[in-house]
Scaffold this motif. Structure first.
Motif, PDB file in Angstrom:
ATOM      1  N   ALA A  65     -11.017  26.453 -11.909  1.00  0.00           N
ATOM      2  CA  ALA A  65     -11.661  27.706 -12.320  1.00  0.00           C
ATOM      3  C   ALA A  65     -12.551  27.493 -13.535  1.00  0.00           C
ATOM      4  N   ILE A  66     -12.087  26.707 -14.485  1.00  0.00           N
ATOM      5  CA  ILE A  66     -12.896  26.413 -15.677  1.00  0.00           C
ATOM      6  C   ILE A  66     -14.204  25.742 -15.275  1.00  0.00           C
ATOM      7  N   GLU A  67     -14.111  24.763 -14.392  1.00  0.00           N
ATOM      8  CA  GLU A  67     -15.308  24.035 -13.949  1.00  0.00           C
ATOM      9  C   GLU A  67     -16.209  24.893 -13.059  1.00  0.00           C
ATOM     10  N   LYS A  68     -15.612  25.649 -12.158  1.00  0.00           N
ATOM     11  CA  LYS A  68     -16.394  26.439 -11.191  1.00  0.00           C
ATOM     12  C   LYS A  68     -17.090  27.636 -11.826  1.00  0.00           C
ATOM     13  N   TYR A  69     -16.421  28.303 -12.790  1.00  0.00           N
ATOM     14  CA  TYR A  69     -16.947  29.549 -13.352  1.00  0.00           C
ATOM     15  C   TYR A  69     -17.403  29.421 -14.805  1.00  0.00           C
ATOM     16  N   GLY A  70     -17.212  28.273 -15.420  1.00  0.00           N
ATOM     17  CA  GLY A  70     -17.668  28.071 -16.793  1.00  0.00           C
ATOM     18  C   GLY A  70     -16.933  28.928 -17.817  1.00  0.00           C
ATOM     19  N   ILE A  71     -15.685  29.260 -17.540  1.00  0.00           N
ATOM     20  CA  ILE A  71     -14.907  30.091 -18.455  1.00  0.00           C
ATOM     21  C   ILE A  71     -14.436  29.265 -19.659  1.00  0.00           C
ATOM     22  N   LYS A  72     -14.026  29.957 -20.707  1.00  0.00           N
ATOM     23  CA  LYS A  72     -13.575  29.286 -21.937  1.00  0.00           C
ATOM     24  C   LYS A  72     -12.115  28.863 -21.848  1.00  0.00           C
ATOM     25  N   GLU A  73     -11.250  29.776 -21.429  1.00  0.00           N
ATOM     26  CA  GLU A  73      -9.811  29.529 -21.400  1.00  0.00           C
ATOM     27  C   GLU A  73      -9.207  30.232 -20.193  1.00  0.00           C
ATOM     28  N   ALA A  74      -8.080  29.698 -19.701  1.00  0.00           N
ATOM     29  CA  ALA A  74      -7.311  30.369 -18.651  1.00  0.00           C
ATOM     30  C   ALA A  74      -5.853  29.973 -18.805  1.00  0.00           C
ATOM     31  N   TYR A  75      -4.992  30.897 -18.431  1.00  0.00           N
ATOM     32  CA  TYR A  75      -3.553  30.670 -18.552  1.00  0.00           C
ATOM     33  C   TYR A  75      -2.850  31.473 -17.461  1.00  0.00           C
ATOM     34  N   GLY A  76      -1.800  30.889 -16.917  1.00  0.00           N
ATOM     35  CA  GLY A  76      -1.015  31.593 -15.917  1.00  0.00           C
ATOM     36  C   GLY A  76       0.464  31.301 -16.099  1.00  0.00           C
ATOM     37  N   ILE A  77       1.269  32.264 -15.681  1.00  0.00           N
ATOM     38  CA  ILE A  77       2.713  32.103 -15.739  1.00  0.00           C
ATOM     39  C   ILE A  77       3.340  32.845 -14.567  1.00  0.00           C
ATOM     40  N   HIS A  78       4.315  32.216 -13.939  1.00  0.00           N
ATOM     41  CA  HIS A  78       5.021  32.826 -12.800  1.00  0.00           C
ATOM     42  C   HIS A  78       6.505  32.852 -13.120  1.00  0.00           C
ATOM     43  N   ARG A  79       7.121  33.989 -12.845  1.00  0.00           N
ATOM     44  CA  ARG A  79       8.560  34.133 -13.040  1.00  0.00           C
ATOM     45  C   ARG A  79       9.314  33.462 -11.909  1.00  0.00           C
ATOM     46  N   LYS A  80      10.545  33.074 -12.215  1.00  0.00           N
ATOM     47  CA  LYS A  80      11.467  32.616 -11.194  1.00  0.00           C
ATOM     48  C   LYS A  80      12.795  33.322 -11.428  1.00  0.00           C
ATOM     49  N   GLY A  81      13.634  33.316 -10.405  1.00  0.00           N
ATOM     50  CA  GLY A  81      14.915  33.980 -10.513  1.00  0.00           C
ATOM     51  C   GLY A  81      14.842  35.399  -9.989  1.00  0.00           C
ATOM     52  N   PHE A  82      15.781  36.229 -10.451  1.00  0.00           N
ATOM     53  CA  PHE A  82      15.938  37.599  -9.976  1.00  0.00           C
ATOM     54  C   PHE A  82      15.085  38.545 -10.813  1.00  0.00           C
ATOM     55  N   LEU A  83      14.242  39.356 -10.154  1.00  0.00           N
ATOM     56  CA  LEU A  83      13.369  40.303 -10.839  1.00  0.00           C
ATOM     57  C   LEU A  83      13.622  41.716 -10.333  1.00  0.00           C
ATOM     58  N   ASN A  84      13.570  42.652 -11.233  1.00  0.00           N
ATOM     59  CA  ASN A  84      13.769  44.063 -10.909  1.00  0.00           C
ATOM     60  C   ASN A  84      12.433  44.766 -10.675  1.00  0.00           C
ATOM     61  N   ILE A  85      12.496  45.946 -10.094  1.00  0.00           N
ATOM     62  CA  ILE A  85      11.303  46.760  -9.883  1.00  0.00           C
ATOM     63  C   ILE A  85      10.611  46.962 -11.237  1.00  0.00           C
ATOM     64  N   GLY A  86       9.303  46.766 -11.256  1.00  0.00           N
ATOM     65  CA  GLY A  86       8.519  46.944 -12.474  1.00  0.00           C
ATOM     66  C   GLY A  86       8.342  45.679 -13.291  1.00  0.00           C
ATOM     67  N   ASP A  87       9.154  44.648 -13.046  1.00  0.00           N
ATOM     68  CA  ASP A  87       8.992  43.390 -13.783  1.00  0.00           C
ATOM     69  C   ASP A  87       7.661  42.732 -13.412  1.00  0.00           C
TER      70      ASP A  87
END
Length: 158
Positions: A65-87
């Motif tokens: 994404a940085i290379e394709k769109y020339g953006i400055k910064e990007a960050y992602g995070i994915h939860r694992k385990g048990f999640l409740n409604i609204g999490d």
């Protein structure tokens, strides 16, 4: 950078990782656990993730994404385990000099994460049943948006 976490996602902490004085725009996406899917009443979700591979592939997606769109910064995070409604199940953020690039890169990252990361989702239904689910429609929509070809057998499945 891409992370996997058992802990709740803090959007403000995640956003702080993207501050860049050269950026004029910031875009984020939050994927929330909702109370329904395909006509079923959902009480919770459970995610299993192959952590090391997810982090590695997530980092590759962000670099693309940085290379394709020339953006400055990007960050992602994915939860694992048990999640409740609204999490928050997944959070993606992008900072860029211009808004168009930030929007496009954020969309690209979440689309790629949905189809390329080793993440398995189990829905826990209100009737007491639980089922591992897969979003085939996600793959088809992504392929169409980004000009990828899907194998004929995959297209015929839907």
């Amino acid at each position: 950078m891409f992370e996997v976490s058992s802990d709740p996602i803090d959007p403000m902490l995640s956003r702080s990782k993207l501050v860049n004085d050269a950026a004029g725009g910031f875009v984020s996406f939050e994927g929330w656990v909702r109370n329904h899917n395909e006509g079923q009443s959902v009480d919770a979700l459970e995610y299993e993730i192959y952590d090391s591979l997810a982090k590695k592939e997530g980092a590759v997606i962000i670099q693309e994404a940085i290379e394709k769109y020339g953006i400055k910064e990007a960050y992602g995070i994915h939860r694992k385990g048990f999640l409740n409604i609204g999490d928050i199940a997944v959070w993606i953020g992008v900072s860029s000099a211009h808004r168009d690039a930030a929007f496009e890169a954020c969309r690209y990252i979440i689309d790629e994460v949905k189809i390329r990361l080793p993440v398995w989702k189990k829905e826990h239904y209100s009737d007491g049943q639980a089922e591992w689910v897969n979003c085939q429609a996600c793959s088809h929509a992504h392929a169409k948006r980004h000009g990828h070809d899907l194998p004929a057998a995959t297209l015929a499945d839907h």
